[in-house]
Write a protein that holds these residues in place. Structure first.
Motif, short mmCIF file in Angstrom:
data_model
loop_
_atom_site.label_atom_id
_atom_site.label_comp_id
_atom_site.label_asym_id
_atom_site.label_seq_id
_atom_site.Cartn_x
_atom_site.Cartn_y
_atom_site.Cartn_z
N SER A 59 0.84 -1.20 0.00
CA SER A 59 0.00 0.00 0.00
C SER A 59 0.87 1.25 0.00
O SER A 59 2.10 1.18 0.13
CB SER A 59 -0.90 0.00 1.24
OG SER A 59 -0.11 -0.04 2.42
N VAL A 62 -8.58 -0.94 -3.00
CA VAL A 62 -8.36 -1.04 -4.45
C VAL A 62 -7.98 0.35 -4.96
O VAL A 62 -8.78 1.29 -4.88
CB VAL A 62 -9.63 -1.53 -5.17
CG1 VAL A 62 -9.38 -1.63 -6.67
CG2 VAL A 62 -10.10 -2.86 -4.60
N ILE A 67 -3.59 -6.23 -12.66
CA ILE A 67 -3.95 -6.10 -11.25
C ILE A 67 -2.85 -6.70 -10.39
O ILE A 67 -2.40 -7.83 -10.63
CB ILE A 67 -5.27 -6.84 -10.94
CG1 ILE A 67 -6.36 -6.50 -11.95
CG2 ILE A 67 -5.72 -6.54 -9.51
CD1 ILE A 67 -7.55 -7.45 -11.91
N ASP A 99 -5.76 4.19 1.21
CA ASP A 99 -5.65 2.73 1.34
C ASP A 99 -5.18 2.31 2.73
O ASP A 99 -5.62 1.27 3.24
CB ASP A 99 -4.75 2.14 0.24
CG ASP A 99 -3.34 2.71 0.18
OD1 ASP A 99 -3.01 3.63 0.96
OD2 ASP A 99 -2.57 2.25 -0.68
N VAL A 130 -10.79 -4.25 2.06
CA VAL A 130 -9.90 -4.45 0.93
C VAL A 130 -9.74 -3.11 0.23
O VAL A 130 -10.72 -2.42 -0.05
CB VAL A 130 -10.48 -5.49 -0.05
CG1 VAL A 130 -9.55 -5.67 -1.25
CG2 VAL A 130 -10.72 -6.82 0.65
N ILE A 181 -13.27 -8.66 -8.53
CA ILE A 181 -12.41 -7.68 -9.20
C ILE A 181 -12.06 -8.15 -10.61
O ILE A 181 -12.18 -7.41 -11.59
CB ILE A 181 -11.13 -7.42 -8.39
CG1 ILE A 181 -11.47 -6.75 -7.05
CG2 ILE A 181 -10.15 -6.55 -9.17
CD1 ILE A 181 -10.33 -6.72 -6.07
N VAL A 191 -12.73 1.37 -3.27
CA VAL A 191 -11.82 1.98 -4.24
C VAL A 191 -11.36 3.30 -3.63
O VAL A 191 -12.19 4.14 -3.25
CB VAL A 191 -12.51 2.20 -5.60
CG1 VAL A 191 -11.53 2.82 -6.58
CG2 VAL A 191 -13.06 0.88 -6.13
N LEU A 228 -4.51 -1.72 -11.38
CA LEU A 228 -5.08 -1.74 -10.03
C LEU A 228 -4.06 -2.29 -9.03
O LEU A 228 -3.44 -3.34 -9.28
CB LEU A 228 -6.34 -2.60 -9.98
CG LEU A 228 -7.53 -2.14 -10.82
CD1 LEU A 228 -8.73 -3.06 -10.54
CD2 LEU A 228 -7.88 -0.69 -10.55
N ASN A 229 -3.92 -1.59 -7.93
CA ASN A 229 -3.10 -2.06 -6.82
C ASN A 229 -4.04 -2.43 -5.68
O ASN A 229 -4.64 -1.55 -5.05
CB ASN A 229 -2.12 -0.97 -6.38
CG ASN A 229 -1.14 -1.45 -5.33
OD1 ASN A 229 -0.62 -2.57 -5.43
ND2 ASN A 229 -0.89 -0.64 -4.33
N VAL A 230 -4.18 -3.73 -5.43
CA VAL A 230 -5.16 -4.23 -4.45
C VAL A 230 -4.43 -4.78 -3.24
O VAL A 230 -3.52 -5.61 -3.37
CB VAL A 230 -6.03 -5.34 -5.07
CG1 VAL A 230 -7.03 -5.87 -4.05
CG2 VAL A 230 -6.75 -4.83 -6.32
N MET A 274 -15.03 -3.82 0.61
CA MET A 274 -14.01 -3.42 -0.34
C MET A 274 -14.26 -1.97 -0.75
O MET A 274 -15.41 -1.58 -0.99
CB MET A 274 -14.04 -4.35 -1.55
CG MET A 274 -12.98 -4.10 -2.58
SD MET A 274 -12.69 -5.56 -3.64
CE MET A 274 -14.34 -5.86 -4.30
N PHE A 326 -2.05 -7.95 -6.52
CA PHE A 326 -2.70 -8.35 -5.28
C PHE A 326 -1.65 -8.55 -4.18
O PHE A 326 -0.64 -9.23 -4.40
CB PHE A 326 -3.48 -9.65 -5.46
CG PHE A 326 -4.67 -9.56 -6.38
CD1 PHE A 326 -5.86 -9.01 -5.93
CD2 PHE A 326 -4.59 -10.03 -7.68
CE1 PHE A 326 -6.96 -8.93 -6.78
CE2 PHE A 326 -5.69 -9.96 -8.53
CZ PHE A 326 -6.88 -9.41 -8.08
#
Length: 256
Positions: free
Chosen positions: A105, A235, A129, A224, A233, A152, A183, A167-169, A181, A131
């Protein structure tokens, strides 16, 4: 028969990490999967490439819907190799990386090899993406993450992403109830690094990098870090290139 999506999977924890094995299992529900992971641990490699030594790939499994390779390179090497040498027509429908053992993060995403796999996908115009999990353990119960990953991935396969965005999850630790979750955006903050000196067995001084993260906006519910601290979560859509127009105009005096 409808052609199944082609999905490329990589990571930075290495081909034998539990996270990439779980993510591969989930991706097999969506399409034909190509996996290229580093032969060994490559955390913190960011967008590094290998130029000075030859790369060697080893096929670990090859079936009609699952192809697994290890590569003695960086995470981004793995993505580039997969696109150039393995996936049909050098084009995947989706690139996913992780699941990383440890958070990526805030500005950790800059240094992360896992995030850079997705960033490389975005460079190539492929929906991508990354994860990651707050849990650093070698063995993690990833099962609570499955429904979020599937949601996702399904959304991105259906509607895609803006060009050059990935996307950085990040997931909270799985031992606590995940509330949902969100965004959100990358938290503003800074890693405060310290180099700790010690003597090696030959009495020479060596250094270990340590540090802690300073959160500049701990109460911002749209960040985040806040989401993760409250068991959501997180996103984050990240744009890989964004020229700052304000500074561009301010520096127009340099135009000659």
């Amino acid at each position: 028969m409808t052609k199944r999506p082609v999905i490329l999977v990589s990571n930075d924890d290495g081909i034998n990490a539990q996270g990439i094995q779980f993510l591969t299992e989930v991706m097999r529900e969506f399409g034909e999967v190509y996996v290229v992971g580093p032969h060994d641990h490559q955390s913190g490699m960011s967008h590094a490439l290998t130029f000075m030594v030859p790369l060697r790939a080893k096929c670990l499994k090859d079936t009609p819907d699952l192809h697994i390779y290890s590569l003695n390179g960086t995470p981004v090497d793995c993505v580039k190799f997969g696109l150039d040498q393995l996936v049909p027509d050098h084009k995947a429908d989706l690139i996913v990386s992780g699941i990383n053992h440890g958070s990526n993060s805030a500005n950790s995403s800059i240094y992360s090899g896992t995030a850079s796999c997705a960033r490389e996908g975005a460079v190539n115009g492929i929906p991508s993406i990354a994860f990651s999990s707050l849990d650093f353990s070698e063995k993690i119960n990833f099962e609570p993450y499955r429904p979020f990953i599937k949601k996702i991935v399904q959304v991105i396969l259906n509607q895609g992403l803006e060009e050059h965005v990935f996307l950085n999850v990040n997931f909270p630790k799985p031992d606590k109830e995940i509330k949902g979750m969100r965004v959100c955006h990358l938290t503003k903050g800074l890693w405060i690094e310290r180099f700790v000196a010690e003597k090696d067995p030959r009495n020479s001084t060596c250094y270990w990098l340590t540090g802690e993260y300073h959160n500049a906006e701990p109460d911002n519910e749209d960040s985040d870090e806040w989401c993760l601290a409250h068991n959501y979560v997180a996103v984050v859509p990240i744009k890989i290139e964004d020229t700052d127009e304000k500074t561009k105009m301010a520096l127009s005096v340099l135009n000659i």
